[in-house]
Design a protein around this motif. Structure first.
Motif, PDB file in Angstrom:
ATOM      1  N   ASN A  41       0.847  -1.191   0.000  1.00 37.55           N
ATOM      2  CA  ASN A  41       0.000   0.000   0.000  1.00 37.55           C
ATOM      3  C   ASN A  41       0.889   1.251   0.000  1.00 37.55           C
ATOM      4  N   ASP A  72      -8.333  -3.375   6.499  1.00 34.15           N
ATOM      5  CA  ASP A  72      -8.299  -2.186   7.353  1.00 34.15           C
ATOM      6  C   ASP A  72      -7.078  -1.317   7.084  1.00 34.15           C
ATOM      7  N   GLN A  73      -6.038  -1.900   6.504  1.00 32.44           N
ATOM      8  CA  GLN A  73      -4.788  -1.166   6.262  1.00 32.44           C
ATOM      9  C   GLN A  73      -4.643  -0.773   4.805  1.00 32.44           C
ATOM     10  N   LEU A  74      -5.581  -1.239   3.991  1.00 30.26           N
ATOM     11  CA  LEU A  74      -5.334  -1.259   2.565  1.00 30.26           C
ATOM     12  C   LEU A  74      -6.388  -0.415   1.883  1.00 30.26           C
ATOM     13  N   PHE A  75      -6.033   0.802   1.426  1.00 28.22           N
ATOM     14  CA  PHE A  75      -7.023   1.618   0.728  1.00 28.22           C
ATOM     15  C   PHE A  75      -6.804   1.485  -0.781  1.00 28.22           C
ATOM     16  N   LEU A  76      -6.855   0.225  -1.183  1.00 35.83           N
ATOM     17  CA  LEU A  76      -6.622  -0.165  -2.574  1.00 35.83           C
ATOM     18  C   LEU A  76      -7.582  -1.288  -2.904  1.00 35.83           C
TER      19      LEU A  76
END
Lengths: 268, 201
Positions: A41, A72-76
């Motif tokens: 990310n 939750d950590q990945l805005f992809l």
């Protein structure tokens, strides 16, 4: 500016850990999936793919927890594959935070899962994953493909992690997948997977030309030039790689800077 | 703390929108409850899927959304943006929420241009001073996945993107916004847009 070519790190998961093998065998531990996903990310990956290769059905439930922690950590965009057989399986994976599912063996056994999944969740959600291998025995109804060494073969779809031949022609299967509503094809060649000798260009180019949905090339990346070849000669819309990223040989940024310098449109 | 209502109508990956809002510094609830919608400081209408199914599933809260949109900021995402329009030609003609004038049209594929439009593409800012675009450079990349696009007057266009046609990739009327891309899937640029939306409340 235009739609960019995508670079996609792939995390093969077994019992909650990232693993990496050659020709789908000899698995090595490559780290914690949530940590790796967060790293990609940061590096500017365009998407992330999780493939669950856990054998038992019971152990597979851990994937749901894993997807939600990673999401939750990945805005992809996140694609998840492995063991998906029904629309209920798809629902559970999307609820956990995935955006797309990839379906491989189950689609060969029951092609209706592609159409049913596309109808319920949209074509953009259904990725047809196909593993293929060269077959040099002539067979009726297959599409001959000329290889760089001058020989001719057809490509056969194989299932169960590459262990079972199906007799199905890869190009025919790709077209059927598109007609049934798959939104993308994730193409892995058994010939090149894990070899670090580059993508299987002839079949990538053939499928990219035969269909009008995006094709993700997979299997065999070892150098930066291999990504270039996948896009330019294989006509892939996206290139997927695993070990070159997991073991830190290249960052996603290294790959993109290299491609940008050679005129391939990428998101930097 | 700012509370955002994410409208739940049974389609799409709402968890990412929720996490995006939390990361951007507000609290969010995924809800189909009229009171919760009425008491929220801002509304997000998310969505992937088909237009008609989306509108059908939205029917129970349709009036609540239209009422709230008069007083608090509303952000439609992807299908959620398309549903702000008057009508869509997806699988026959269907009525939308009609909060912004315009129609949803299908991309006609051209050689080498695949449909859906899927992947990272750039936005051109038509209203660069708009607060939703604070800190977002012209030409930024956002993540798109859609087969239909919004056709609306230039005066409603916040951003444009080129794919087969030059179309409205973000729209605005008063405090009603719509974005065709997925800010919750567009890395730091997308999170900036969500944060800007929260700052409007």
């Amino acid at each position: 500016m235009a739609l960019t070519r995508r670079i996609i790190p792939c995390l093969d998961l077994k019992n909650g850990r990232v693993v990496k093998g050659t020709h789908f065998e000899d698995l090595r531990d490559a780290g914690d999936p949530v940590e790796l996903a967060a790293r990609y990310n940061e590096q500017g990956a365009d998407e992330v793919v999780f493939l669950d290769i856990t054998a038992s059905k019971e152990a597979r439930k851990t994937i749901i927890d894993l997807i939600s922690r990673a999401a939750d950590q990945l805005f992809l965009p996140l694609t998840v594959g492995g063991g998906i057989r029904t629309n209920d399986d798809i629902t559970a994976i999307l609820r956990a935070g995935a955006d797309k599912v990839s379906i491989n063996t189950a689609a060969v056994q029951n092609p209706a899962i592609i159409s049913e999944g596309a109808a319920a969740f949209g074509t953009q959600c259904i990725v047809l994953a196909m593993d293929v291998r060269r077959n040099f025995q002539e067979a009726e109804g297959t599409n001959p493909i000329r290889l760089p060494d001058g020989s001719t073969c057809w490509y056969e779809v194989v299932t169960h992690g590459g262990s079972r031949p199906t007799g199905i022609d890869a190009i025919r299967w790709a077209k059927e997948g598109e007609e049934r509503g798959a939104g993308e094809i994730l193409l892995t060649s058994m010939e090149t997977d894990g070899t670090k000798e580059g993508f299987d260009i002839p079949i990538t180019e053939a499928i990219a030309s035969a269909t009008s949905i995006p094709v993700i090339a997979s299997g065999g990346v070892g150098t930066l030039g291999h990504f270039y070849d996948g896009f330019v000669y294989g006509k892939a819309d996206a290139c997927l790689a695993a070990s070159v990223f997991h073991f830190g040989e290249y960052t996603i940024k290294d790959v993109k800077e290299y491609l940008a310098a050679k005129g391939v449109p990428v998101r930097l | 703390m700012t509370k955002i209502a994410i409208i739940d109508y049974g389609l799409g990956n709402l968890r990412s929108v929720l996490r995006g809002i939390e990361r951007a510094g507000a609290t969010a609830v995924i809800t189909q409850d009229e009171e919760e919608i009425a008491s929220a400081d801002g509304i997000i209408l998310p969505g992937v899927g088909a237009f008609r199914e989306g509108m059908e599933k939205l029917a129970p809260v349709r009036e609540s959304i239209i009422r709230s949109a008069e007083t608090v900021p509303l952000l439609g995402i992807c299908l959620g943006m398309q549903m702000l329009m008057e009508e869509s030609e997806e699988h026959g003609m269907h009525e939308g929420l009609a909060l912004i004038p315009g129609r949803v049209r299908r991309f006609h594929p051209e050689p080498g241009m695949k449909v859906p439009h899927m992947g990272w593409n750039t936005i051109h800012q038509m209203l660069p001073d708009d607060p939703l675009l604070d800190g977002v450079p012209e030409g930024s990349y956002l993540y798109f996945v859609h087969s239909y696009y919004v056709d609306t007057a230039v005066s409603n266009r916040l951003c444009e993107t080129e794919y087969i046609v030059r179309y409205a990739s973000a729209v605005k009327r008063d405090q009603i916004y719509g974005v065709q891309f997925h800010p919750e899937k567009s890395g730091t640029t997308g999170l900036q847009i969500l944060e800007n939306f929260i700052n409007l409340t």
